[in-house]
Enzyme design. Structure first.
Site, PDB file in Angstrom:
ATOM      1  N   HIS A  76       0.810  -1.222   0.000  1.00 12.29           N
ATOM      2  CA  HIS A  76       0.000   0.000   0.000  1.00 12.29           C
ATOM      3  C   HIS A  76       0.843   1.272   0.000  1.00 12.29           C
ATOM      4  O   HIS A  76       1.322   1.716   1.034  1.00 12.29           O
ATOM      5  CB  HIS A  76      -0.974   0.025   1.176  1.00 12.29           C
ATOM      6  CG  HIS A  76      -2.148   0.916   0.927  1.00 12.29           C
ATOM      7  ND1 HIS A  76      -3.280   0.504   0.255  1.00 12.29           N
ATOM      8  CD2 HIS A  76      -2.356   2.222   1.204  1.00 12.29           C
ATOM      9  CE1 HIS A  76      -4.126   1.508   0.149  1.00 12.29           C
ATOM     10  NE2 HIS A  76      -3.593   2.566   0.717  1.00 12.29           N
ATOM     11  N   ASP A  81       0.521   5.310  -1.426  1.00 12.80           N
ATOM     12  CA  ASP A  81      -0.429   6.288  -1.967  1.00 12.80           C
ATOM     13  C   ASP A  81       0.206   7.370  -2.832  1.00 12.80           C
ATOM     14  O   ASP A  81      -0.370   8.446  -2.982  1.00 12.80           O
ATOM     15  CB  ASP A  81      -1.187   6.948  -0.803  1.00 12.80           C
ATOM     16  CG  ASP A  81      -2.330   6.087  -0.293  1.00 12.80           C
ATOM     17  OD1 ASP A  81      -3.157   5.675  -1.117  1.00 12.80           O
ATOM     18  OD2 ASP A  81      -2.392   5.823   0.920  1.00 12.80           O
ATOM     19  N   GLU A 116      -8.556   0.933  -3.676  1.00  4.78           N
ATOM     20  CA  GLU A 116      -8.960   1.043  -2.273  1.00  4.78           C
ATOM     21  C   GLU A 116     -10.367   1.620  -2.135  1.00  4.78           C
ATOM     22  O   GLU A 116     -10.561   2.827  -2.211  1.00  4.78           O
ATOM     23  CB  GLU A 116      -7.962   1.936  -1.522  1.00  4.78           C
ATOM     24  CG  GLU A 116      -8.190   1.964  -0.031  1.00  4.78           C
ATOM     25  CD  GLU A 116      -7.184   2.845   0.690  1.00  4.78           C
ATOM     26  OE1 GLU A 116      -6.676   3.803   0.078  1.00  4.78           O
ATOM     27  OE2 GLU A 116      -6.919   2.589   1.874  1.00  4.78           O
ATOM     28  N   HIS A 133     -13.390   1.946   1.827  1.00  2.00           N
ATOM     29  CA  HIS A 133     -12.438   2.834   2.487  1.00  2.00           C
ATOM     30  C   HIS A 133     -13.134   3.241   3.791  1.00  2.00           C
ATOM     31  O   HIS A 133     -13.638   2.366   4.490  1.00  2.00           O
ATOM     32  CB  HIS A 133     -12.034   4.010   1.568  1.00  2.00           C
ATOM     33  CG  HIS A 133     -10.926   4.831   2.151  1.00  2.00           C
ATOM     34  ND1 HIS A 133     -11.051   6.163   2.437  1.00  2.00           N
ATOM     35  CD2 HIS A 133      -9.685   4.480   2.555  1.00  2.00           C
ATOM     36  CE1 HIS A 133      -9.920   6.603   3.003  1.00  2.00           C
ATOM     37  NE2 HIS A 133      -9.073   5.596   3.077  1.00  2.00           N
ATOM     38  N   HIS A 161      -9.933  -1.889   6.392  1.00  2.00           N
ATOM     39  CA  HIS A 161     -10.967  -0.839   6.448  1.00  2.00           C
ATOM     40  C   HIS A 161     -12.394  -1.355   6.657  1.00  2.00           C
ATOM     41  O   HIS A 161     -13.319  -0.553   6.775  1.00  2.00           O
ATOM     42  CB  HIS A 161     -10.987   0.025   5.169  1.00  2.00           C
ATOM     43  CG  HIS A 161      -9.896   1.042   5.087  1.00  2.00           C
ATOM     44  ND1 HIS A 161      -9.873   2.168   5.872  1.00  2.00           N
ATOM     45  CD2 HIS A 161      -8.781   1.109   4.306  1.00  2.00           C
ATOM     46  CE1 HIS A 161      -8.796   2.888   5.564  1.00  2.00           C
ATOM     47  NE2 HIS A 161      -8.115   2.259   4.625  1.00  2.00           N
ATOM     48  N   HIS A 168      -3.228  -3.516   4.420  1.00  3.38           N
ATOM     49  CA  HIS A 168      -2.574  -2.598   5.365  1.00  3.38           C
ATOM     50  C   HIS A 168      -3.409  -2.501   6.628  1.00  3.38           C
ATOM     51  O   HIS A 168      -4.422  -1.822   6.665  1.00  3.38           O
ATOM     52  CB  HIS A 168      -2.295  -1.225   4.739  1.00  3.38           C
ATOM     53  CG  HIS A 168      -3.479  -0.499   4.149  1.00  3.38           C
ATOM     54  ND1 HIS A 168      -4.371  -1.072   3.264  1.00  3.38           N
ATOM     55  CD2 HIS A 168      -3.915   0.773   4.313  1.00  3.38           C
ATOM     56  CE1 HIS A 168      -5.289  -0.176   2.930  1.00  3.38           C
ATOM     57  NE2 HIS A 168      -5.050   0.949   3.550  1.00  3.38           N
ATOM     58  N   ASP A 171       1.768   2.113   3.889  1.00  4.07           N
ATOM     59  CA  ASP A 171       0.814   3.228   3.814  1.00  4.07           C
ATOM     60  C   ASP A 171       1.557   4.555   3.614  1.00  4.07           C
ATOM     61  O   ASP A 171       1.018   5.617   3.926  1.00  4.07           O
ATOM     62  CB  ASP A 171      -0.095   3.305   5.055  1.00  4.07           C
ATOM     63  CG  ASP A 171      -1.469   3.909   4.731  1.00  4.07           C
ATOM     64  OD1 ASP A 171      -1.711   4.247   3.557  1.00  4.07           O
ATOM     65  OD2 ASP A 171      -2.285   4.054   5.654  1.00  4.07           O
TER      66      ASP A 171
END
Ligand SMILES: *[C@@H]1O[C@H](CO)[C@@H](O)[C@H](O)[C@H]1NC(C)=O
Ligand SMILES: *[C@@H]1O[C@H](CO)[C@@H](O)[C@H](O)[C@H]1NC(C)=O
Length: 428
Positions: free
Chosen positions: A41, A43, A156, A183, A230, A251, A324
Site C-alpha cells: 500500500h 499512496d 482502495e 475505504h 478498512h 494494510h 501506507d
C-alpha cells in the site's frame, strides 16, 4: 563540559544501540537484494494528483526529491522490490459529494479512479529504468530480476466503482490486483469500520449487501484479491466465509495490541489458516502510528510487535509489510520514509526470524497467496460474469436512452416494447 559531552555521546550510542537493530541492517539489505520486498500500500498517485493541476506533469520529477514519503531515489535506497500503487479517491464526505442513503446519486468517483490508473500507467511509462508493471508473482520476479521496482495496482474502496460490477470487470482488465472492500465510508457493496469512529449502519448486520456477496464471487472469478482492510468485523467474517480464494489485509494491524477499528481482531485472525473451516490469507502490517500504539512514540519495534502478534496466530507464512507511505500524516521512528525499509527487516532478524521466514514476510507469503488467487480464477474461467445490478438503481432498463417525442432514436418495435415497459418499470 567535556564530561557532559561524553555522557551525551554515551546516551546517544546506547539509545541508538537499543533502537534500530544496526547489527542486522547489512544482513537485511542482502536479503532484500535477493528477494523482493513487496509493499502492498503506497499512496504516491494521490500525492501526484494533490500537488499538480496537471498531474502528469509531476511524474518526471519522481527521479528527484519529491514531497511526501516516496520518490525513486528513496525507494532505491530502501531496496524496495515492488509496490502496489493505490487507486483511490476520498469518500463522499471528504469531497462533498452525497450519493444519498441508497448510494444512488452519481459521483465523480469512477472518473477519478480512471484518472488514478492513468497516473500509474504514466508513472511506469515515464520511468522505464525504475518501474515495471507486474500483476502475477512471475511478473514481480521478472521486474525484480531486471532491477526494476515491480509496479502493481491496488484499488482502495468500492465507492469508486459507481455501484457497478461492470465497472469492476473493466478495472480487472486494466490490471487491478486487489480491491479493498471499503475505504472509510460504506458503499453499496460493503460496510466500513469508518474513519476511526463508528458510522451509522446501512447494511443488515453491518456487513456485505447482496450485491457485495455477488462482488466476492466476481472477484474470485476475475482473480482480484479480496482486501479486508478498512471493513467492519461482520464484513470480514462474511467475506472470509464466502470467498473461494484466499483473502488479504493489504494494510492493517493487530487489534489485540492496539484497540483501533482498522486493526484485525484475534477472533478473525483465527479464521485464517489451512485448518478445517479456515481460509488461507495474508495480513500485511501497516506503519501508520495511529493504529499501532500510543503516539508519539511509535517506532520500528511497534510494527514488529504487530507482525509477531499476527504471526503468533496465523503463522509466519501469513504476514507481510505494508507501509501506507504517502497516505498517513504520522510516521514511526525509524520508518520515516521509503529509504528506511531495511530497518523493519533488521528488526525481525534481530528477533531471531530465519532468512526464509524473512523472505516470506518480504513478499514470498503474499506471492503464494497471489498464485492461489490466480489458480481459483483459472478454475472458475467457465463461470459466466454476474448479471447482478445494484438493486436500488432506477436507471435500468434505460427507458430514457431512446430520447422522447420527435427525438426518438429507437427502432419502431423497440420503442413499442419500451413503451409497454414503462408500466413494468413503474411497478418495480
Ligand atoms: C520503541 O519504543 C519503545 C518504548 O515504547 C522502546 O522500548 C523500544 O526500544 C523502541 N524501539 C526502537 C527500535 O527504537
Ligand atoms: C530527472 O530526469 C530528468 C530527465 O528526465 C533529468 O533532467 C534530471 O536531472 C533528473 N533529476 C535527477 C534528480 O536525477
Amino acid at each position: 563540559m567535556r564530561l557532559i559531552s561524553i555522557l551525551q555521546t554515551l546516551a546517544l550510542t546506547t539509545s541508538f544501540a537499543r533502537g534500530i537493530a544496526t547489527d542486522f541492517v547489512d544482513k537485511a539489505i542482502k536479503l532484500m537484494e535477493e528477494s523482493p520486498l513487496l509493499d502492498t500500500h503506497i499512496d504516491l498517485p494521490q500525492i501526484i494528483r494533490s500537488l499538480h493541476r496537471k498531474p502528469l506533469d509531476a511524474i518526471p520529477l519522481l527521479n528527484g526529491s519529491f514531497p511526501g514519503h516516496v520518490d525513486i531515489p528513496r525507494m532505491r535506497e530502501g531496496r524496495l522490490g515492488g509496490a502496489f500503487w493505490t487507486v483511490w479517491a476520498p469518500c463522499y464526505d471528504v469531497v462533498g459529494e452525497d450519493p444519498g442513503l441508497d448510494f444512488n446519486t452519481p459521483t465523480s468517483h469512477v472518473r477519478d479512479a480512471l484518472e488514478m490508473l492513468d497516473i500509474i500507467q504514466n508513472m511506469i511509462a515515464r520511468h522505464p529504468d525504475d518501474f515495471q508493471y507486474a500483476r502475477s508473482s512471475a511478473e514481480v520476479w521478472d521486474a525484480f530480476n531486471a532491477g526494476k521496482i515491480a509496479s502493481l495496482i491496488g484499488m482502495e474502496g468500492t465507492h469508486v466503482l459507481g455501484n457497478s460490477l461492470g465497472a469492476l470487470r473493466i478495472f480487472a482488465q486494466l490490471g487491478v490486483r486487489y480491491l479493498t472492500l471499503t475505504h472509510t465510508c460504506h458503499s453499496a457493496f460493503a460496510s466500513s469500520c469508518g474513519p476511526g469512529t463508528p458510522i451509522d449502519v446501512v447494511h443488515e448486520g453491518d456487513g456485505l449487501s447482496e450485491l457485495g456477496k455477488e462482488l466476492i464471487k466476481e472477484l474470485n472469478r476475475v482473480g482480484i484479491m479480496v482486501d479486508l482492510a478498512h471493513t467492519t468485523v461482520a464484513t470480514m467474517r462474511q467475506a472470509i466465509e464466502l470467498s473461494e480464494a484466499p483473502v488479504v489485509w493489504t494494510h492493517a494491524g493487530a487489534r489485540a495490541l492496539w484497540d483501533h477499528p482498522r486493526n484485525v481482531p484475534d477472533e478473525i485472525l483465527r479464521m485464517i489458516g489451512d485448518g478445517p473451516g479456515q481460509k488461507d490469507g495474508v495480513i500485511q502490517s501497516i506503519f501508520f502510528p495511529t493504529f499501532l500504539g500510543p503516539h508519539p512514540g511509535v517506532n520500528v519495534s511497534h510494527v514488529a510487535n504487530h507482525i509477531e502478534h499476527i504471526a503468533g496466530i496465523v503463522g509466519k507464512s501469513r504476514v507481510g509489510i505494508a507501509s501506507d507511505y504517502d497516505g498517513m500524516n504520522l510516521v514511526p521512528e525509524g520508518l520515516e520514509d521509503a529509504s528506511k525499509y531495511p530497518n523493519i527487516v533488521a528488526e525481525l532478524l534481530s528477533r531471531g526470524w530465519t532468512d526464509d521466514e524473512v523472505r516470506g514476510a518480504l513478499g514470498g507469503n503474499l506471492m503464494r497467496i497471489m498464485d492461489k488467487v490466480d489458480e481459483v480464477s483459472e478454475k472458475l474461467k467457465d463461470r459466466l460474469p454476474s448479471s447482478a445490478i445494484w438493486e436500488k438503481r432506477t436507471d435500468l432498463p434505460s427507458l430514457k436512452w431512446g430520447g422522447g417525442g420527435q427525438h426518438t432514436y429507437w427502432p419502431v418495435d423497440v420503442k413499442a416494447n419500451v413503451e409497454k415497459m414503462y408500466l413494468r418499470h413503474d411497478e418495480l
